[in-house]
Design a protein around this motif. Structure first.
Motif, PDB file in Angstrom:
ATOM      1  N   GLY A   9       1.369  -1.676  -0.072  1.00 15.80           N
ATOM      2  CA  GLY A   9       0.181   0.491   0.248  1.00 15.80           C
ATOM      3  C   GLY A   9       0.603   1.568  -0.249  1.00 15.80           C
ATOM      4  N   LYS A  10       0.455   2.091  -0.022  1.00 15.12           N
ATOM      5  CA  LYS A  10       1.465   3.399  -0.303  1.00 15.12           C
ATOM      6  C   LYS A  10       0.674   4.652   0.791  1.00 15.12           C
ATOM      7  CE  LYS A  10      -1.893   6.202  -1.719  1.00 15.12           C
ATOM      8  NZ  LYS A  10      -3.731   6.055  -1.490  1.00 15.12           N
ATOM      9  N   ILE A  11       1.350   6.043   1.161  1.00 13.64           N
ATOM     10  CA  ILE A  11       0.901   6.997   1.488  1.00 13.64           C
ATOM     11  C   ILE A  11       1.355   8.039   0.711  1.00 13.64           C
ATOM     12  CG2 ILE A  11       0.946   6.486   4.370  1.00 13.64           C
ATOM     13  CD1 ILE A  11       3.409   7.188   4.202  1.00 13.64           C
ATOM     14  N   ILE A  12       0.858   9.289   0.976  1.00 13.63           N
ATOM     15  CA  ILE A  12       1.066  10.172  -0.095  1.00 13.63           C
ATOM     16  C   ILE A  12       1.407  11.239   0.257  1.00 13.63           C
ATOM     17  CG2 ILE A  12       0.396  11.839  -1.654  1.00 13.63           C
ATOM     18  CD1 ILE A  12      -1.149  10.156  -3.090  1.00 13.63           C
ATOM     19  N   LEU A  13       2.978  11.743   0.058  1.00 17.35           N
ATOM     20  CA  LEU A  13       3.441  12.743   1.707  1.00 17.35           C
ATOM     21  C   LEU A  13       3.172  14.312   1.056  1.00 17.35           C
ATOM     22  CD1 LEU A  13       6.541  12.008   1.905  1.00 17.35           C
ATOM     23  CD2 LEU A  13       4.685  11.329   3.353  1.00 17.35           C
ATOM     24  N   GLY A  15       0.981  16.465  -2.992  1.00 19.26           N
ATOM     25  CA  GLY A  15       0.720  16.637  -4.067  1.00 19.26           C
ATOM     26  C   GLY A  15      -0.871  15.406  -4.298  1.00 19.26           C
ATOM     27  N   GLU A  16      -1.301  15.074  -3.532  1.00 16.89           N
ATOM     28  CA  GLU A  16      -2.947  13.941  -3.486  1.00 16.89           C
ATOM     29  C   GLU A  16      -3.874  15.562  -3.840  1.00 16.89           C
ATOM     30  OE1 GLU A  16      -1.776  14.975  -0.634  1.00 16.89           O
ATOM     31  OE2 GLU A  16      -2.386  12.899   0.284  1.00 16.89           O
ATOM     32  N   HIS A  17      -4.389  15.253  -4.837  1.00 14.30           N
ATOM     33  CA  HIS A  17      -5.819  15.617  -6.197  1.00 14.30           C
ATOM     34  C   HIS A  17      -4.924  16.109  -6.942  1.00 14.30           C
ATOM     35  CE1 HIS A  17      -9.003  14.630  -4.500  1.00 14.30           C
ATOM     36  NE2 HIS A  17      -8.783  14.629  -2.771  1.00 14.30           N
ATOM     37  N   PHE A  18      -3.564  17.365  -6.705  1.00 13.76           N
ATOM     38  CA  PHE A  18      -3.039  17.908  -7.431  1.00 13.76           C
ATOM     39  C   PHE A  18      -2.289  17.615  -8.971  1.00 13.76           C
ATOM     40  CE2 PHE A  18      -2.743  20.315  -3.593  1.00 13.76           C
ATOM     41  CZ  PHE A  18      -3.472  21.671  -3.568  1.00 13.76           C
ATOM     42  N   VAL A  19      -2.737  15.782  -8.125  1.00 10.88           N
ATOM     43  CA  VAL A  19      -1.059  15.169  -9.109  1.00 10.88           C
ATOM     44  C   VAL A  19      -1.964  14.430 -10.542  1.00 10.88           C
ATOM     45  CG1 VAL A  19      -1.807  13.385  -7.640  1.00 10.88           C
ATOM     46  CG2 VAL A  19      -0.140  13.323  -9.883  1.00 10.88           C
ATOM     47  N   VAL A  20      -3.637  14.919 -10.513  1.00  9.76           N
ATOM     48  CA  VAL A  20      -4.823  14.113 -10.901  1.00  9.76           C
ATOM     49  C   VAL A  20      -4.916  15.418 -12.376  1.00  9.76           C
ATOM     50  CG1 VAL A  20      -7.266  14.136 -11.613  1.00  9.76           C
ATOM     51  CG2 VAL A  20      -6.187  13.303  -9.263  1.00  9.76           C
ATOM     52  N   HIS A  21      -4.565  16.563 -11.918  1.00 11.10           N
ATOM     53  CA  HIS A  21      -4.312  18.464 -12.701  1.00 11.10           C
ATOM     54  C   HIS A  21      -2.767  17.945 -12.769  1.00 11.10           C
ATOM     55  CE1 HIS A  21      -9.016  18.267 -11.679  1.00 11.10           C
ATOM     56  NE2 HIS A  21      -8.109  17.676 -10.418  1.00 11.10           N
ATOM     57  N   ILE A 141     -12.927   1.074 -12.648  1.00  6.55           N
ATOM     58  CA  ILE A 141     -13.527   1.856 -11.611  1.00  6.55           C
ATOM     59  C   ILE A 141     -13.361   2.889 -11.455  1.00  6.55           C
ATOM     60  CG2 ILE A 141     -14.653  -0.815 -10.384  1.00  6.55           C
ATOM     61  CD1 ILE A 141     -12.428   0.267  -8.475  1.00  6.55           C
ATOM     62  N   PHE A 142     -11.944   3.556 -11.585  1.00  5.17           N
ATOM     63  CA  PHE A 142     -11.966   4.952 -10.988  1.00  5.17           C
ATOM     64  C   PHE A 142     -10.950   5.088 -12.680  1.00  5.17           C
ATOM     65  CE2 PHE A 142      -8.544   7.293  -8.573  1.00  5.17           C
ATOM     66  CZ  PHE A 142      -9.725   8.699  -8.540  1.00  5.17           C
ATOM     67  N   PRO A 143     -12.081   5.551 -13.789  1.00  4.16           N
ATOM     68  CA  PRO A 143     -11.189   6.143 -14.708  1.00  4.16           C
ATOM     69  C   PRO A 143     -11.162   7.676 -14.795  1.00  4.16           C
ATOM     70  CG  PRO A 143     -14.311   6.307 -14.946  1.00  4.16           C
ATOM     71  CD  PRO A 143     -13.551   5.842 -13.761  1.00  4.16           C
ATOM     72  N   LYS A 144     -10.967   8.668 -13.548  1.00  2.00           N
ATOM     73  CA  LYS A 144      -9.619   9.512 -13.940  1.00  2.00           C
ATOM     74  C   LYS A 144      -8.320   9.669 -12.569  1.00  2.00           C
ATOM     75  CE  LYS A 144     -12.974  13.028 -13.433  1.00  2.00           C
ATOM     76  NZ  LYS A 144     -14.881  12.976 -13.301  1.00  2.00           N
ATOM     77  N   THR A 145      -7.700   7.919 -12.041  1.00  2.00           N
ATOM     78  CA  THR A 145      -7.081   7.485 -11.621  1.00  2.00           C
ATOM     79  C   THR A 145      -5.665   8.397 -12.299  1.00  2.00           C
ATOM     80  OG1 THR A 145      -5.332   6.320 -10.260  1.00  2.00           O
ATOM     81  CG2 THR A 145      -6.497   5.265 -12.887  1.00  2.00           C
ATOM     82  N   SER A 146      -4.844   9.019 -11.326  1.00  3.00           N
ATOM     83  CA  SER A 146      -3.856   9.247 -12.044  1.00  3.00           C
ATOM     84  C   SER A 146      -2.894   8.598 -12.712  1.00  3.00           C
ATOM     85  CB  SER A 146      -3.132  10.621 -10.798  1.00  3.00           C
ATOM     86  OG  SER A 146      -3.074   9.385  -9.724  1.00  3.00           O
ATOM     87  N   GLY A 147      -2.676   7.097 -11.493  1.00  2.00           N
ATOM     88  CA  GLY A 147      -1.699   6.516 -11.912  1.00  2.00           C
ATOM     89  C   GLY A 147      -0.612   6.637 -10.766  1.00  2.00           C
ATOM     90  N   ALA A 148      -0.507   7.547  -9.752  1.00  2.67           N
ATOM     91  CA  ALA A 148      -0.067   6.827  -8.608  1.00  2.67           C
ATOM     92  C   ALA A 148       0.131   6.582  -8.112  1.00  2.67           C
ATOM     93  CB  ALA A 148       0.353   8.398  -8.181  1.00  2.67           C
ATOM     94  N   ASP A 149      -0.614   6.060  -7.078  1.00  4.08           N
ATOM     95  CA  ASP A 149      -0.823   4.599  -6.605  1.00  4.08           C
ATOM     96  C   ASP A 149      -0.368   3.555  -6.942  1.00  4.08           C
ATOM     97  OD1 ASP A 149      -1.650   6.454  -4.597  1.00  4.08           O
ATOM     98  OD2 ASP A 149      -3.691   5.870  -4.693  1.00  4.08           O
ATOM     99  N   CYS A 150      -0.900   2.856  -8.026  1.00  4.93           N
ATOM    100  CA  CYS A 150      -0.284   2.095  -9.463  1.00  4.93           C
ATOM    101  C   CYS A 150       1.367   2.236  -8.895  1.00  4.93           C
ATOM    102  CB  CYS A 150      -1.222   1.888  -9.970  1.00  4.93           C
ATOM    103  SG  CYS A 150      -2.229   0.934  -9.878  1.00  4.93           S
ATOM    104  N   THR A 271      -4.327  11.680   3.901  1.00  8.29           N
ATOM    105  CA  THR A 271      -3.266  11.235   3.012  1.00  8.29           C
ATOM    106  C   THR A 271      -4.161  10.158   2.156  1.00  8.29           C
ATOM    107  OG1 THR A 271      -1.952   9.253   2.339  1.00  8.29           O
ATOM    108  CG2 THR A 271      -2.214   8.797   4.331  1.00  8.29           C
ATOM    109  N   GLY A 272      -4.160  11.008   0.352  1.00  6.24           N
ATOM    110  CA  GLY A 272      -4.896   9.995  -0.620  1.00  6.24           C
ATOM    111  C   GLY A 272      -5.843  11.532   0.003  1.00  6.24           C
ATOM    112  N   ALA A 273      -7.272  10.933  -1.018  1.00  4.71           N
ATOM    113  CA  ALA A 273      -8.676  11.256  -1.170  1.00  4.71           C
ATOM    114  C   ALA A 273      -9.227  12.265  -0.441  1.00  4.71           C
ATOM    115  CB  ALA A 273     -10.044  10.745  -1.906  1.00  4.71           C
TER     116      ALA A 273
END
Ligand code: MEV
Length: 317
Positions: A9-13, A15-21, A141-150, A271-273
């Protein structure tokens, strides 16, 4: 042959959300993992089981008709079965110690481990191919994923990630310790991402200004991470929380947890959404057990460290 793969799993230190844009995010893989065991079967079905339940579909079923929490894993199995002209089904067993719906990357880690485990039934998986397949599966299931978590789940460690552009491993020999506090309020990443999108469309200038500020913050934070300057990293984490509040993804319960844990740590944030899920706080190694002890009186809390391995595949014939 049984094929076993695992992914963190992960934590986001930052930039979450901003990364989608299109802004960079900094993520860490953590020492909580999902393990997936798969095996070819002699039936015409793909069967999946986890602690949440069991489900099965015929291999001929169209993925558009699948309405199941296991849809991404059915997608992976179907795609690999088709690519290999295999005429039978596959059994998939998911075992996870990553909390679900808490912002710790459980869904992405499952996509990565499933892609690796099922691919490995046919040929030795290659990391970039697994990443591509895992992101495609998550998009069901989540078409807008940035791909960061994977991405961080495949490669492990600390990474900088820019959607559609690239990722970089942030090299450091230091060990970082974080506390995770679970608010136990489940959230839907997809719904919160849509809400931020609405905020962006209605507040273009403010949003662009926040993206610029986030970029500058990340440059400062990465330098501090590499120097092991925990005070500065902590201050950057707290500043990132303020940016997330301005995006509207925080709430009173999360703010309450942050207010308490910030007193004993270098800095804390969602962290995350957000809008539920977990809070992370950067802590001193020698303080972590005490902080976890205090937080545990009211919340589910534990310490995590960085997983440097990423995705792993094991063969068991
Ligand atoms: C979710 O863990 C992180 C978000 O930035 C969404 C994404 O990057 O796909 C909210």
């Amino acid at each position: 042959m049984i094929s076993k793969a695992s992914a963190p799993g992960k934590i986001i230190l930052f930039g979450e959300h901003f990364v989608v844009h299109g802004t960079k995010a900094i993520l860490c893989a953590i020492n909580k993992r999902v393990t997936i065991i798969s095996e070819k079967n002699k039936s015409q079905n793909i069967s999946i089981k986890s602690s949440l339940g069991e489900n099965s579909i015929p291999i001929s079923e169209s993925i558009e008709n699948v309405d199941s929490m296991f849809k991404p894993f059915f997608f992976i199995a179907k795609k690999i079965i088709n690519e290999n002209n295999f005429s039978n089904g596959i059994d998939i067993d998911i075992q996870s110690d990553i909390p679900i719906g808490a912002g710790l990357g459980s869904s992405s880690a499952c996509c990565v481990a499933a892609a690796a485990s099922v691919s490995n039934l046919f040929s030795k998986p290659e990391k970039n191919q697994i990443l591509e397949l895992a992101i495609e599966a998550e998009q069901t299931i989540f078409p807008k994923t940035s791909g960061a978590d994977c991405t961080v789940s495949v490669f492990g460690g600390i990474i900088g990630y820019e959607k559609g552009i690239t990722y970089e491993i942030i090299e450091t020999e230091h060990e970082f310790d974080f506390i995770v506090v679970n608010s136990k309020k489940p959230h839907s990443t997809s719904i919160v991402v849509d809400r931020v999108n609405k905020f962006k469309n209605e507040n273009k200038e403010i949003f662009n200004g926040l993206c610029d500020d986030e970029r500058k913050l990340i440059i400062q934070a990465v330098k501090a991470l590499q120097k092991f300057d925990l005070e500065t990293v902590g201050k950057c984490i707290s500043q990132n929380q303020i940016f997330l509040e301005q995006l509207g993804v925080s709430n009173d319960q999360l703010l309450e947890i942050i207010k308490i844990i910030e007193k004993e740590t270098f800095g804390a944030k969602i962290t995350g959404a957000g809008d539920g899920g977990c809070i992370i706080a950067l802590t001193d190694k020698n303080e972590k057990e005490a902080v976890v002890g205090h937080m545990k009186t009211e919340y589910e809390a534990y310490s995590v460290t960085i997983d440097k391995t990423g995705m792993q595949v094991f063969n068991d014939n």
